[in-house]
Motif scaffolding. Structure first.
Motif, PDB file in Angstrom:
ATOM      1  N   LEU A 196       2.284  -2.957  -1.226  1.00 60.21           N
ATOM      2  CA  LEU A 196       2.124  -4.000   0.022  1.00 60.21           C
ATOM      3  C   LEU A 196       2.070  -3.363   1.238  1.00 60.21           C
ATOM      4  O   LEU A 196       1.424  -3.794   2.208  1.00 60.21           O
ATOM      5  N   MET A 197       2.505  -2.053   1.640  1.00 59.79           N
ATOM      6  CA  MET A 197       2.595  -1.497   2.702  1.00 59.79           C
ATOM      7  C   MET A 197       2.951  -0.063   2.553  1.00 59.79           C
ATOM      8  O   MET A 197       3.280   0.653   1.900  1.00 59.79           O
ATOM      9  N   THR A 198       2.553   0.729   3.745  1.00 57.09           N
ATOM     10  CA  THR A 198       2.831   2.072   4.004  1.00 57.09           C
ATOM     11  C   THR A 198       3.403   2.202   5.316  1.00 57.09           C
ATOM     12  O   THR A 198       2.805   1.715   6.119  1.00 57.09           O
ATOM     13  N   ASP A 199       4.607   2.819   5.648  1.00 54.00           N
ATOM     14  CA  ASP A 199       5.114   3.012   6.881  1.00 54.00           C
ATOM     15  C   ASP A 199       4.238   3.927   7.853  1.00 54.00           C
ATOM     16  O   ASP A 199       4.441   3.918   9.100  1.00 54.00           O
ATOM     17  N   ALA A 200       3.275   4.427   7.356  1.00 58.09           N
ATOM     18  CA  ALA A 200       2.261   5.478   7.869  1.00 58.09           C
ATOM     19  C   ALA A 200       1.406   4.705   8.956  1.00 58.09           C
ATOM     20  O   ALA A 200       0.928   5.396   9.910  1.00 58.09           O
ATOM     21  N   ALA A 201       1.110   3.374   8.288  1.00 58.19           N
ATOM     22  CA  ALA A 201      -0.071   2.814   9.055  1.00 58.19           C
ATOM     23  C   ALA A 201       0.507   1.486   9.850  1.00 58.19           C
ATOM     24  O   ALA A 201       1.078   0.510   9.229  1.00 58.19           O
ATOM     25  N   ILE A 202       0.342   1.288  10.898  1.00 62.40           N
ATOM     26  CA  ILE A 202       0.591   0.182  11.838  1.00 62.40           C
ATOM     27  C   ILE A 202      -0.406  -0.277  12.748  1.00 62.40           C
ATOM     28  O   ILE A 202      -1.596   0.481  12.731  1.00 62.40           O
TER      29      ILE A 202
END
Length: 339
Positions: A127-133
């Motif tokens: 669902l997510m990666t904290d590297a991409a905002i």
């Protein structure tokens, strides 16, 4: 729901899963994940070891399920229902309705999932990666850039995480019909419909907009698509399977146009986002299918012919007013594949 007599078999053609429908392909991944989940509690000799291939020599093209021991179709559906129940124990997001966590919130969730079981970590990583905002100029407050398969961000009160928690936890849709003629489906009935018969989309349940038939536009219809007479239902069993199948597509960060963006196996960014999946000849496990999806030569002509891939399908993500949808996938030939 009554069915004709069935004989146990180790091979089942999945006539409900059209090859050019993203929802159907995600449902195939979900079926394999669900059956693998039920295998964990079995002795080695009793495991199903589910694999899938395509009916390349028996048109129309459809996926085929292969098992290590014979089951009837009803038993396959029952096993899949059990597996979904096991997998959706980790589909819990509290009061969060959308995939709009901040970077720190996403990082905390991912870190907390370590050691809580592989299913939870696997789901969050898809669902997510904290590297991409979304806005790198505001690293502390910007929302994450989620999986490109997330099409719901609150438009029309449609919330992705809310549905990802609720839809797979609903065993079956409401009864069809009224009064004495009402038909009540079990969880297994609902999955059997999605897997083994052409879809009728009779269910008034929520979806994720992965079915290309949900691309409903005024210009393409004889009447107003908001009119109940024109309103298309869903195939609830397919959405349940796809909801757990999504976790097979782990995100990874990549740099595009000078910024970090999420990518996933089978995904590509060119004139927007598209998702591709291969058509392969020999039975493959879920792990092998994930490897094919992530192979850098997936979209190259003949790039995976040595692995038995004949061709691939690609579906394009498109904007439809304030919503998004995926198109019917195009069949892309790959010259050089073995016949």
């Amino acid at each position: 729901m009554t069915t004709a007599r069935q004989d146990p078999a180790t091979e089942h053609r999945l006539d409900g899963l059209e090859p050019d429908n993203l929802l159907a392909f995600l449902a195939l991944l979900g079926l394999l994940r669900a059956l693998e989940a039920t295998d964990r509690a079995r002795a080695a000799a009793e495991r199903l070891h589910p694999r899938a291939c395509w009916s390349l020599d028996e048109p129309p093209l459809r996926p085929v399920l292969r098992l290590a021991r014979p089951l009837t179709r009803d038993e396959v559906a029952s096993e899949a229902a059990r597996g979904i129940d096991l997998l959706t124990e980790v589909h819990e997001f509290g009061k969060q309705k959308d995939l709009n966590y901040t970077r720190q919130e996403a990082r905390d969730l991912l870190e907390q999932s370590i050691g809580t079981g592989a299913d939870r970590a696997t789901l969050l990583a898809a669902l997510m990666t904290d590297a991409a905002i979304k806005d790198e100029d505001k690293p502390d407050t910007a929302a994450i850039d989620p999986t490109p398969l997330c099409l719901l961000f609150g438009q029309g009160h449609q919330h992705f995480l809310e549905r990802l928690a609720r839809v797979p936890a609903e065993p079956a849709p409401p009864p069809r019909g009224r009064g004495k003629k009402a038909v009540t489906l079990t969880a297994a009935d609902c999955l059997a419909e999605a897997l083994f018969t052409p879809w009728h989309r009779d269910d008034p349940t929520s979806s994720f907009r992965w079915d290309p038939e949900e691309d409903v536009r005024y210009a393409l219809m004889a009447g107003n698509p908001t009119d109940p007479a024109y309103k298309l239902g869903t195939q609830h069993g397919a959405n349940r399977l796809a909801a757990v199948g999504l976790a097979a597509l782990t995100l990874a960060p990549e740099t595009r146009a000078g910024r970090v963006r999420p990518t996933l196996p089978g995904g590509a960014w060119k004139d927007g986002f598209s998702f591709a999946w291969p058509v392969w000849r020999d039975p493959a496990s879920l792990s092998a299918i994930r490897a094919l999806l992530g192979h850098p030569a997936l979209r190259e002509p003949g790039g995976l012919s040595h692995l038995g891939v004949e061709h691939f399908f690609a579906a394009q993500r498109i904007p439809v007013g304030k919503f998004m949808n995926f198109t019917r996938a195009r069949l892309i030939e790959t010259p050089g594949a073995p016949s």
